[in-house]
Design an enzyme around this catalytic site. Structure first.
Site, short mmCIF file in Angstrom:
data_model
loop_
_atom_site.label_atom_id
_atom_site.label_comp_id
_atom_site.label_asym_id
_atom_site.label_seq_id
_atom_site.Cartn_x
_atom_site.Cartn_y
_atom_site.Cartn_z
N ASP A 174 0.88 -1.17 0.00
CA ASP A 174 0.00 0.00 0.00
C ASP A 174 0.92 1.22 0.00
O ASP A 174 1.42 1.61 1.05
CB ASP A 174 -0.91 -0.01 1.23
CG ASP A 174 -1.81 1.22 1.28
OD1 ASP A 174 -2.30 1.64 0.21
OD2 ASP A 174 -2.02 1.76 2.38
N GLU A 228 -2.23 -1.88 -5.08
CA GLU A 228 -3.55 -1.33 -5.38
C GLU A 228 -3.42 -0.20 -6.38
O GLU A 228 -2.51 0.61 -6.30
CB GLU A 228 -4.18 -0.82 -4.08
CG GLU A 228 -5.66 -0.55 -4.20
CD GLU A 228 -6.28 -0.24 -2.84
OE1 GLU A 228 -6.90 -1.14 -2.26
OE2 GLU A 228 -6.13 0.90 -2.38
N ASP A 287 -2.15 1.16 6.86
CA ASP A 287 -1.41 0.88 5.63
C ASP A 287 -0.96 -0.58 5.56
O ASP A 287 -0.91 -1.18 4.49
CB ASP A 287 -0.19 1.80 5.53
CG ASP A 287 -0.54 3.24 5.79
OD1 ASP A 287 -0.83 3.96 4.83
OD2 ASP A 287 -0.57 3.63 6.98
#
Length: 164
Positions: A7, A67, A140
């Site tokens: 992330d 992502e 995160d």
């Protein structure tokens, strides 16, 4: 299959490495990379790159999942996250890893079973799927683990469909 999920962020980048075998998950390592505030952006990105490469060398994951960035109303934030994301993808690519990208909707669907699941629901499912005593912190880290779990499901199903 050893998967590294990330992330990305300029201040904090979460990462998680999971082993997926026989429809079971095991946490290998998770944590976050923090860069120093007030340091020039190029130095922060360089530090992020170096840390990621070290983690990749240490664990030698087979796949790297990240992502995709969704549209953000704050353009400045979107740009800085985009830079951090670019550095993470570069670290993986230069380490010879295949990079897989997933939308936030795909991650939530794969982990919580609902594409519009809230952050708390996703974190709870990460904790449950990985049989952890508590939700990984900061957020995160939980998000990075969610991306790795998402990849395991997507990749497994893609391979099964190709065999038919």
């Amino acid at each position: 299959m050893l998967i590294m999920g990330v992330d990305p962020g300029t201040a904090i980048t979460g990462y998680g490495i999971v082993e997926y075998a026989g429809n079971r998950f095991a946490l290998v390592e998770c944590g976050c990379i923090r860069t120093m505030p007030g340091v020039p952006p190029a130095e922060r990105l360089q530090a992020l790159y170096g840390e990621l490469v070290e983690i990749i060398k240490r664990h030698r994951p087979e796949h790297f999942a990240v992502e995709e960035i969704f549209f953000n109303k704050n353009t400045r934030t979107a740009l800085t996250v985009g830079q951090a994301r670019g550095v993470t993808v570069l670290a993986a690519a230069q380490s010879g890893l295949p990079v897989f990208e997933y939308t936030p909707l795909q991650v939530k669907q794969a982990v919580a079973g609902f594409g519009r699941a809230g952050k708390t629901q996703v974190q709870y499912m990460v904790k449950t799927i990985l049989a952890l005593p508590e939700v990984p912190a900061p957020d995160d880290v939980a998000d990075a683990l969610a991306v790795a779990i998402c990849h395991a499901h997507h990749y497994t199903w893609e391979r099964k469909l190709k065999l038919k």
